[in-house]
Design a protein around this motif. Structure first.
Motif, short mmCIF file in Angstrom:
data_model
loop_
_atom_site.label_atom_id
_atom_site.label_comp_id
_atom_site.label_asym_id
_atom_site.label_seq_id
_atom_site.Cartn_x
_atom_site.Cartn_y
_atom_site.Cartn_z
N ILE A 67 -6.41 17.83 1.24
CA ILE A 67 -5.86 17.11 2.40
C ILE A 67 -5.54 18.08 3.53
O ILE A 67 -5.78 17.77 4.71
CB ILE A 67 -4.64 16.27 1.99
CG1 ILE A 67 -5.10 15.06 1.17
CG2 ILE A 67 -3.86 15.81 3.21
CD1 ILE A 67 -4.00 14.10 0.78
N GLU A 71 -7.10 17.81 7.29
CA GLU A 71 -6.25 17.77 8.49
C GLU A 71 -6.59 18.91 9.44
O GLU A 71 -6.59 18.74 10.66
CB GLU A 71 -4.77 17.82 8.10
CG GLU A 71 -4.25 16.58 7.38
CD GLU A 71 -4.14 15.36 8.28
OE1 GLU A 71 -4.58 15.40 9.45
OE2 GLU A 71 -3.60 14.35 7.81
N TYR A 72 -6.89 20.08 8.88
CA TYR A 72 -7.27 21.21 9.72
C TYR A 72 -8.57 20.91 10.46
O TYR A 72 -8.70 21.22 11.66
CB TYR A 72 -7.43 22.47 8.86
CG TYR A 72 -7.92 23.68 9.61
CD1 TYR A 72 -7.06 24.38 10.47
CD2 TYR A 72 -9.23 24.12 9.49
CE1 TYR A 72 -7.50 25.50 11.17
CE2 TYR A 72 -9.68 25.23 10.19
CZ TYR A 72 -8.82 25.91 11.03
OH TYR A 72 -9.26 27.01 11.73
N ASP A 75 -7.84 18.54 13.29
CA ASP A 75 -7.18 19.23 14.42
C ASP A 75 -8.16 20.13 15.16
O ASP A 75 -8.09 20.27 16.39
CB ASP A 75 -6.01 20.07 13.91
CG ASP A 75 -4.81 19.23 13.50
OD1 ASP A 75 -4.75 18.04 13.90
OD2 ASP A 75 -3.94 19.74 12.77
N TRP A 83 -10.36 10.77 11.29
CA TRP A 83 -9.41 9.71 11.01
C TRP A 83 -9.66 8.56 12.00
O TRP A 83 -10.18 8.80 13.09
CB TRP A 83 -7.97 10.20 11.14
CG TRP A 83 -7.56 11.20 10.13
CD1 TRP A 83 -7.33 12.54 10.33
CD2 TRP A 83 -7.31 10.98 8.74
NE1 TRP A 83 -6.96 13.15 9.17
CE2 TRP A 83 -6.94 12.22 8.17
CE3 TRP A 83 -7.37 9.85 7.92
CZ2 TRP A 83 -6.62 12.35 6.82
CZ3 TRP A 83 -7.05 9.99 6.57
CH2 TRP A 83 -6.67 11.23 6.04
N ARG A 90 -4.87 4.68 11.49
CA ARG A 90 -4.76 6.09 11.08
C ARG A 90 -3.62 6.27 10.08
O ARG A 90 -3.75 7.00 9.10
CB ARG A 90 -4.57 6.96 12.32
CG ARG A 90 -4.77 8.44 12.07
CD ARG A 90 -5.02 9.18 13.38
NE ARG A 90 -3.95 9.04 14.33
CZ ARG A 90 -4.03 8.36 15.48
NH1 ARG A 90 -5.17 7.74 15.80
NH2 ARG A 90 -3.01 8.28 16.31
N ARG A 94 -4.08 7.49 6.18
CA ARG A 94 -3.36 8.62 5.58
C ARG A 94 -2.56 8.18 4.37
O ARG A 94 -2.45 8.92 3.38
CB ARG A 94 -2.48 9.28 6.64
CG ARG A 94 -3.27 10.09 7.67
CD ARG A 94 -2.35 10.92 8.56
NE ARG A 94 -3.10 11.93 9.28
CZ ARG A 94 -3.26 11.95 10.61
NH1 ARG A 94 -2.75 10.98 11.36
NH2 ARG A 94 -3.94 12.92 11.18
#
Length: 225
Positions: A67, A71-72, A75, A83, A90, A94
Motif C-alpha cells: 500500500i 500511495e507513493y 503521489d 485512485w 477514493r 482506500r
C-alpha cells in the motif's frame, strides 16, 4: 525505478503494485527474488528492509509494503488515475484496499494463490464461507455503485489489491455469484494481468508453502516436480 518481487505464480503482494505500474504505463524494471531455495530468506533480507517483497527502489529510496508503494506511485504520478478521481469514491477505494490488506484470513490460509494450478473442490467451503460472503457483499455494493466492470468503473489500485483474491476464486472454483464471476473475468481480461499471468505460467519454481497438496498433507514438502 525497480520493483523487487517474489515468484509471480505465488506472490500476491508483488502482483498488486506490479499491476499498478504496468497498467498505468509507469516505466520500471522488475527483479524476481525467489521465495524458496537455499538461504532464500537471507537473500531477500539483504535487499528488503522488512525481509519481504515487494520493494520499490527509486533512486536512493527503498520502499517496502504494497500500500505504501501504491500511495507513493499515486503521489509521484498525479496525472495517473491510480485512485478514483471522486473524493468519496477514493475514500471507499482506500477503505476496500485496507480491508483486503488486513482481512480475508480464511481465503489466504485455505486457498493460496497459485496461478499455474487448478484445484476445484479442494477447499473446505465451511472454512471460507464467511470470507466469501464478505467478498460478495463488498464487490456487489461497489460494482452496483460504479456500474463496473471494475470496482470504481475504470481499473484502479483497489482492483489491483483484489486481483490475487480473484485468482483464488478461479483456481479453486469457489462458489460465487454471476456478479462476482464477471468481476473475476474482468481482472483476467486486463492486459497487465495477462502479462503477469503469462510470465507466471513459465516459471519453473515450486514454493511448497503455497501448494495445496503440501498444505493439506497429501504430499511431502520437496516432492512436487
Amino acid at each position: 525505478m525497480k520493483l523487487l518481487i517474489g515468484n509471480r505464480n505465488y506472490s500476491t503482494w508483488s502482483l498488486r503494485p506490479w499491476l499498478v505500474l504496468r497498467h498505468f504505463e509507469i516505466p520500471f524494471d522488475d527483479e524476481v527474488l525467489q521465495l524458496s531455495g537455499p538461504d532464500w530468506r537471507d537473500k531477500i533480507a539483504a535487499r528488503s528492509p522488512t525481509g519481504k517483497v515487494p520493494v520499490l527502489i527509486d533512486g536512493d529510496l527503498v520502499l517496502p509494503e504494497t500500500i505504501a508503494i501504491i500511495e507513493y506511485l499515486a503521489d509521484t504520478f498525479p496525472d495517473k488515475p491510480i485512485w478514483p478521481a471522486d473524493r468519496r469514491d477514493r475514500a471507499l477505494a482506500r477503505a476496500a484496499s485496507a480491508e483486503m490488506h488486513a482481512g480475508f484470513p480464511a481465503l489466504r490460509n485455505h486457498a493460496p494463490m497459485n496461478l499455474r494450478a487448478s484445484h476445484p473442490g479442494r477447499v473446505d467451503l465451511d472454512a471460507v464461507r464467511k470470507d466469501l460472503h464478505r467478498v460478495e457483499t463488498l464487490w456487489g455494493a461497489l460494482l452496483e455503485r460504479s456500474g463496473g466492470p471494475y470496482l470504481f468503473g475504470a481499473f484502479s489500485a483497489a482492483d489491483a489489491m483484489f486481483a490475487p483474491l480473484a485468482t483464488r476464486l478461479r483456481t479453486y472454483e469457489l462458489p460465487i455469484s454471476d456478479m462476482a464471476g464477471r468481476y473475476v473475468e474482468a481482472i483476467y481480461a486486463l492486459p497487465a494481468f495477462q502479462d503477469w499471468l503469462g510470465m507466471a505460467l513459465q516459471e519453473p519454481w515450486i514454493v511448497d508453502d503455497d501448494e495445496i497438496d503440501v498444505i493439506q498433507g497429501r504430499v511431502a514438502p520437496g516432492t512436487l516436480a
